[in-house]
Every structure is written in C-alpha cells, then in structure tokens.
Design a protein around this motif. Structure first.
Motif, PDB file in Angstrom:
ATOM      1  N   ARG A  27       0.840  -1.200   0.000  1.00  0.00           N
ATOM      2  CA  ARG A  27       0.000   0.000   0.000  1.00  0.00           C
ATOM      3  C   ARG A  27       0.867   1.239   0.000  1.00  0.00           C
ATOM      4  O   ARG A  27       0.569   2.223  -0.687  1.00  0.00           O
ATOM      5  CB  ARG A  27      -0.896  -0.018   1.232  1.00  0.00           C
ATOM      6  N   ARG A  30       2.194   1.743  -3.423  1.00  0.00           N
ATOM      7  CA  ARG A  30       1.146   2.295  -4.291  1.00  0.00           C
ATOM      8  C   ARG A  30       0.938   3.782  -4.019  1.00  0.00           C
ATOM      9  O   ARG A  30       0.791   4.587  -4.948  1.00  0.00           O
ATOM     10  CB  ARG A  30      -0.148   1.530  -4.093  1.00  0.00           C
ATOM     11  N   ASP A  31       0.911   4.124  -2.729  1.00  0.00           N
ATOM     12  CA  ASP A  31       0.741   5.549  -2.398  1.00  0.00           C
ATOM     13  C   ASP A  31       1.916   6.370  -2.910  1.00  0.00           C
ATOM     14  O   ASP A  31       1.749   7.494  -3.418  1.00  0.00           O
ATOM     15  CB  ASP A  31       0.623   5.706  -0.877  1.00  0.00           C
ATOM     16  N   HIS A  32       3.117   5.811  -2.781  1.00  0.00           N
ATOM     17  CA  HIS A  32       4.304   6.520  -3.265  1.00  0.00           C
ATOM     18  C   HIS A  32       4.249   6.697  -4.781  1.00  0.00           C
ATOM     19  O   HIS A  32       4.576   7.772  -5.310  1.00  0.00           O
ATOM     20  CB  HIS A  32       5.554   5.734  -2.857  1.00  0.00           C
ATOM     21  N   GLU A  33       3.848   5.619  -5.474  1.00  0.00           N
ATOM     22  CA  GLU A  33       3.711   5.740  -6.920  1.00  0.00           C
ATOM     23  C   GLU A  33       2.649   6.756  -7.307  1.00  0.00           C
ATOM     24  O   GLU A  33       2.827   7.530  -8.261  1.00  0.00           O
ATOM     25  CB  GLU A  33       3.368   4.358  -7.509  1.00  0.00           C
ATOM     26  N   HIS A  34       1.547   6.730  -6.548  1.00  0.00           N
ATOM     27  CA  HIS A  34       0.478   7.691  -6.824  1.00  0.00           C
ATOM     28  C   HIS A  34       0.975   9.124  -6.605  1.00  0.00           C
ATOM     29  O   HIS A  34       0.714  10.026  -7.420  1.00  0.00           O
ATOM     30  CB  HIS A  34      -0.721   7.394  -5.936  1.00  0.00           C
ATOM     31  N   LEU A  35       1.707   9.325  -5.522  1.00  0.00           N
ATOM     32  CA  LEU A  35       2.253  10.656  -5.250  1.00  0.00           C
ATOM     33  C   LEU A  35       3.250  11.065  -6.326  1.00  0.00           C
ATOM     34  O   LEU A  35       3.301  12.221  -6.742  1.00  0.00           O
ATOM     35  CB  LEU A  35       2.930  10.659  -3.880  1.00  0.00           C
ATOM     36  N   GLU A  37       3.194  10.057  -9.441  1.00  0.00           N
ATOM     37  CA  GLU A  37       2.425  10.409 -10.638  1.00  0.00           C
ATOM     38  C   GLU A  37       1.806  11.793 -10.492  1.00  0.00           C
ATOM     39  O   GLU A  37       1.801  12.587 -11.434  1.00  0.00           O
ATOM     40  CB  GLU A  37       1.330   9.363 -10.869  1.00  0.00           C
ATOM     41  N   VAL A  38       1.278  12.078  -9.297  1.00  0.00           N
ATOM     42  CA  VAL A  38       0.688  13.405  -9.073  1.00  0.00           C
ATOM     43  C   VAL A  38       1.753  14.490  -9.193  1.00  0.00           C
ATOM     44  O   VAL A  38       1.541  15.537  -9.819  1.00  0.00           O
ATOM     45  CB  VAL A  38       0.010  13.448  -7.684  1.00  0.00           C
ATOM     46  N   ASP A  41       2.690  14.825 -12.787  1.00  0.00           N
ATOM     47  CA  ASP A  41       1.624  15.536 -13.507  1.00  0.00           C
ATOM     48  C   ASP A  41       1.647  17.030 -13.207  1.00  0.00           C
ATOM     49  O   ASP A  41       1.495  17.861 -14.108  1.00  0.00           O
ATOM     50  CB  ASP A  41       0.273  14.916 -13.129  1.00  0.00           C
TER      51      ASP A  41
END
Length: 277
Positions: A27, A30-35, A37-38, A41
């Motif tokens: 998890r 995933r959060d690190h990858e999401h951050l 990506e954000v 972006d």
C-alpha cells in the motif's frame, strides 16, 4: 499440548504480522507511486504553463516590436507627407502667376509665324531666324526689303538662307529693337549701333537712339504747292496708332492688374479734368 497451542498461536501471529507488513509495504508503494504520478503531472502542468507563457510572451514581444516599427514608419511617412505638403504649398504659391492673363506671352510665342513666314539670316557667320512681320516693322529698311519677292540680297537656294557680311553682335541689338523696342543704355554701343543702323536703312532705330541718348526729336519740313512751309512730327501715340512702333510694344511681363488700375486712374483723372470748370 498447551505449549504447542501457544507455539502455534505465536507462529500464526508472526505470519499475520508479516502478511500485514507486506500489505502495508504494498500500500505504501502504491501511495508513493500515486504521489510520484501526481508530482509528475503537476510538474508537467507547470512546465506546460511556463512554456505557454513564454511562447505568448515571445509572440507579444514580436507584435509589440512590429507595432513599434509600424509606428516609426508612420511617423516618418507623416514627416515626409508634411514636407511634401509644404513643398506643394510653396510651389502653388510660386505658380499663382500662371493664373494671370498676362503670364503667357502669346503675342511673342505664337506670333512668330509659320515656317514660310520666317526668314533665315546668316550675319557674320551667325545664324538668325526672324519672322517677316518683325523685319517689316521699318518699311524703308533693307530688312523689310528682304521680305519682298525681289530681294536685293542674294539668297542661298540650297537652304534658303540670306548671307550678309556684317557684325552679328550688333545685329542682335537690331533684332532686340525690332522685337522689344529697346536700345542699348551705354553710349559706346549705341554709337556703333547708330552707324550699323545707317547700313540697314533703319531710320526708326536711329530716331530711337537720338531720343534715348540725346533727347532729339526730328521735325519734317515740307513746302506745299503754294510755297508754304509745313512742319510735321511723328505721332507719339502709344495706343498702337503712333508712328513710333517701338513705343507701342506691349510690356507682357507687367501685371495686368496693375495695368487695369493705372487705366482706371487715367480714366478718373480724365473725368475730373472734364468736370472741372
């Protein structure tokens, strides 16, 4: 048995802990990858906005530079237009005399006659071309005789030129007198011209020189059949009816407005003279 059960429970707890740890790690990843990506972006958005702003700024700078050049060009064109307008106004002011009736000397420029009404003279090697009307002003002169069919001087038939062995420099003054009614102001030249006029039988030129330099007026004395002596003088009328044609020459460079004013003054003076007792 109790010990074994406790040992089994401990193993289960370890397994559960390790499973939960792995789940938490997954998890977190995933959060690190999401951050990431954000963040990526946002970074791309910022770079895009920066690029758009830079491109728009460069475009605005080019437009501003273009407008500045156009303004500079228009300023130069306005300056040039003002100079041209000023020059046109000056030229218009200079050409105001063209509207006057006396500006174009029609009598002199168009009164030269047709080619068959002109005579070519070679005087002392210098070529002159004069209208017959000018040469005939003094009817008793040799120049007037040249206009007749039976000319006293030999004419070169090849180019229809009258050849005369005389001083061409003095002949210029003769033509000036016939055309404009003027005689030289300096007396040495007037003396030479007076002698030259005797050769050409130009009595009018001699009289003009006498009046201009000596204030002499010739009087013609005749005797009639009854033996009475009569004296007569040339008519000095300057209205075109006098015998002295050189005084009837129109002054085409004189302002017609001034001439009209002078005529009005003369008329007023004549009316006053008539009304006076």
């Amino acid at each position: 048995a109790m010990y074994q059960s406790q040992q089994i429970d401990g193993n289960e707890w370890g397994t559960l802990y390790s499973t939960s740890s792995r789940m938490m790690d997954i998890r977190g990843m995933r959060d690190h990858e999401h951050l990431s990506e954000v963040e990526r972006d946002l970074r791309c958005r910022v770079n895009l906005e920066k690029t758009v702003v830079e491109q728009r700024a460069a475009s605005l700078q080019r437009q501003a530079l273009k407008l500045a050049r156009q303004r500079a060009f228009l300023r130069e064109e306005r300056k040039r237009a003002r100079k041209e307008e000023k020059k046109i106004a000056e030229d218009k002011e200079k050409l105001e005399h063209v509207k006057k009736d006396d500006w174009f000397p029609e009598k002199y420029l168009r009164g030269a006659g047709k080619p068959h009404e002109r005579i070519r003279l070679r005087v002392g090697g210098q070529m002159f071309e004069v209208s017959k009307h000018v040469l005939s002003l003094d009817s008793g002169s040799l120049l007037a005789a040249l206009c007749n069919d039976e000319s006293p001087l030999e004419v070169d038939r090849e180019d229809q030129v009258v050849v005369v062995d005389r001083d061409w420099w003095l002949f210029r003054y003769i033509l000036i007198f016939l055309r404009d009614g003027l005689v030289p102001e300096d007396r040495p030249t007037a003396l030479q011209l007076y002698r030259e006029a005797a050769f050409w039988r130009l009595e009018t030129l001699q009289r003009a020189i006498e009046e201009a330099h000596l204030d002499l007026t010739r009087t013609t004395i005749t005797v009639d059949e009854d033996g009475k002596v009569k004296t007569s003088k040339w008519n000095d009328d300057t209205d075109g009816k006098g015998d002295k044609f050189w005084k009837n020459k129109p002054n085409w460079w004189e302002s017609q407005a001034k001439k009209k004013d002078d005529d009005k003054v003369k008329v007023c003076h004549s009316h006053v003279a008539v009304s006076c007792p």
